[in-house]
Design an enzyme around this catalytic site. Structure first.
Site, PDB file in Angstrom:
ATOM      1  N   ARG A 201      -0.804  -2.338   1.150  1.00  0.00           N
ATOM      2  CA  ARG A 201      -0.306  -3.638   1.575  1.00  0.00           C
ATOM      3  C   ARG A 201      -1.216  -4.202   2.665  1.00  0.00           C
ATOM      4  NH1 ARG A 201       4.048  -0.078   1.316  1.00  0.00           N
ATOM      5  NH2 ARG A 201       5.687  -0.636  -0.193  1.00  0.00           N
ATOM      6  N   LYS A 224       6.087   0.341   4.784  1.00  0.00           N
ATOM      7  CA  LYS A 224       7.273  -0.532   4.695  1.00  0.00           C
ATOM      8  C   LYS A 224       8.521   0.243   4.313  1.00  0.00           C
ATOM      9  CE  LYS A 224       9.010  -4.441   1.969  1.00  0.00           C
ATOM     10  NZ  LYS A 224       8.691  -5.392   0.878  1.00  0.00           N
ATOM     11  N   HIS A 286      -0.729 -10.373  -1.676  1.00  0.00           N
ATOM     12  CA  HIS A 286       0.120  -9.276  -2.140  1.00  0.00           C
ATOM     13  C   HIS A 286      -0.010  -9.060  -3.645  1.00  0.00           C
ATOM     14  CE1 HIS A 286       3.261  -6.352  -1.353  1.00  0.00           C
ATOM     15  NE2 HIS A 286       3.901  -6.778  -2.430  1.00  0.00           N
ATOM     16  N   ARG A 289      -2.027  -6.122  -4.845  1.00  0.00           N
ATOM     17  CA  ARG A 289      -1.376  -4.811  -4.951  1.00  0.00           C
ATOM     18  C   ARG A 289      -0.936  -4.559  -6.398  1.00  0.00           C
ATOM     19  NH1 ARG A 289       1.505  -0.654  -2.249  1.00  0.00           N
ATOM     20  NH2 ARG A 289       3.741  -0.560  -2.670  1.00  0.00           N
ATOM     21  N   HIS A 311       5.957   4.006  -3.608  1.00  0.00           N
ATOM     22  CA  HIS A 311       7.236   3.612  -4.220  1.00  0.00           C
ATOM     23  C   HIS A 311       8.124   4.831  -4.436  1.00  0.00           C
ATOM     24  CE1 HIS A 311       5.001  -0.097  -5.314  1.00  0.00           C
ATOM     25  NE2 HIS A 311       6.190  -0.630  -5.118  1.00  0.00           N
ATOM     26  N   TYR A 321       5.374  -4.227 -10.040  1.00  0.00           N
ATOM     27  CA  TYR A 321       3.971  -4.020  -9.691  1.00  0.00           C
ATOM     28  C   TYR A 321       3.078  -3.609 -10.862  1.00  0.00           C
ATOM     29  CZ  TYR A 321       5.302  -4.551  -4.858  1.00  0.00           C
ATOM     30  OH  TYR A 321       5.765  -5.064  -3.676  1.00  0.00           O
TER      31      TYR A 321
END
Length: 334
Positions: A201, A224, A286, A289, A311, A321
């Site tokens: 990120r 995150k 983003h 990603r 994840h 994603y």
């Protein structure tokens, strides 16, 4: 028990009761006594499980903003959402009257103004405010956000760089293979290429320091999705990722320095500026990603991929994603 002390012409009141320790300063002793009396009454009501009679949802938001949000990662964004909500009609509703009807009215009004994805982010914050009020402060009996219908989310983004979009943006940012990325805008270009190689990120790239890199592994110290059981992650670096890092300007001996030396907010702002100059619409930083995840999926199994990207929910990984070209997938079937 409340105590009062005169300091520099003002009165300082302090209330220590039921594990609470609060102080406020007032112009007169009478104002200080009135504040202390009201606070003690509220604390007594909390102990009895009574909802404060005169408190509004706005008062609840104010308390959360003062006591909870500042201690949370991402609390600055919560404070912005709370400040905006305090200007709306729902903030005037007494807590004793607050129910799912008020939440539904707020939801419908917001959906007329912003995308459902924005409403969902606000919803998450406000729901946590109410959960805190129920569990910790006893200012609510139930959380009305758990009863009201959540807005439907936007379809998962599938945007990836197309054609020569990335080259045009890199050119607009001043990034070139001919010379090292010395300017901040050029380093944003380098960060974009690094994001495609690592699936990191923008905030993680901005925080990456030289001391976080060991051999061909970059340590993401703060992610995150971190919690007490998951603190950071290790990201393997491709040969191209190492090459991008090797081109960055670096001060000898300053291992604690940030590799790209650009704050996350500046990365986003400069990317937007470069994108506008390149006449590219809709491609966010983003989105890189997603591009990285789709590329890495061709090389890694799904569990390893999840470790790399950070994840913990494979459904999010696949839905949001991973955006494969089905034409390429069809060719792999033959």
């Amino acid at each position: 028990m409340a105590t009062f002390e005169k300091r520099s012409g003002a009165w300082r009141a302090r209330v220590r009761k039921s594990g609470v320790d609060r102080t406020e300063t007032f112009r007169t002793k009478a104002e200080a006594q009135a504040w202390a009396t009201q606070l003690e009454a509220e604390l007594a009501s909390e102990r009895r499980g009574e909802i404060p009679e005169h408190k509004t949802f706005g008062d609840l938001l104010e308390r959360y903003a003062a006591e909870v949000a500042p201690n949370k990662r991402g609390g600055d964004k919560e404070l912005l959402r709370i400040a905006a909500t305090r200007q709306r009609d729902i903030a005037k509703v007494k807590l004793r009257d607050l129910d799912e009807r008020h939440v539904s009215k707020w939801r419908d009004d917001r959906l007329k103004e912003v995308l459902s994805s924005s409403v969902l982010r606000e919803w998450t914050t406000l729901s946590h405010v109410c959960t805190t009020a129920v569990r910790d402060w006893r200012w609510l009996k139930t959380n009305p956000f758990l009863v009201a219908r959540r807005p439907a989310g936007q379809p998962a983004r599938k945007r990836r760089p197309e054609g020569n979009e990335l080259d045009r943006i890199l050119h607009a940012l001043g990034y070139s293979e001919e010379s090292p990325p010395m300017t901040k805008t050029a380093r944003v270009g380098a960060a974009a290429l690094f994001a495609i190689e690592t699936a990191m990120r923008e905030s993680e790239i901005a925080r990456l320091r030289w001391c976080d890199i060991t051999g061909r592994v970059a340590r993401v110290v703060q992610s995150k999705t971190d919690d007490e059981a998951h603190q950071g992650r290790d990201v393997p670096l491709s040969s191209e990722a190492l090459r991008i890092l090797s081109r960055l300007p670096r001060r000898d001996g300053d291992e604690a320095a940030a590799c790209f030396d650009v704050p996350a907010k500046s990365i986003d702002a400069l990317w937007r500026k470069g994108k506008a100059m390149a006449l590219v619409d809709g491609l966010t930083f983003h989105d890189l990603r997603r591009e990285a995840t789709t590329r890495l999926a061709k090389k890694l199994d799904v569990l390893t991929l999840a470790k790399v990207t950070g994840h913990r929910d494979l459904r999010v990984l696949s839905r949001v994603y991973y955006a494969p070209d089905m034409g390429e997938v069809a060719e792999r079937l033959d």
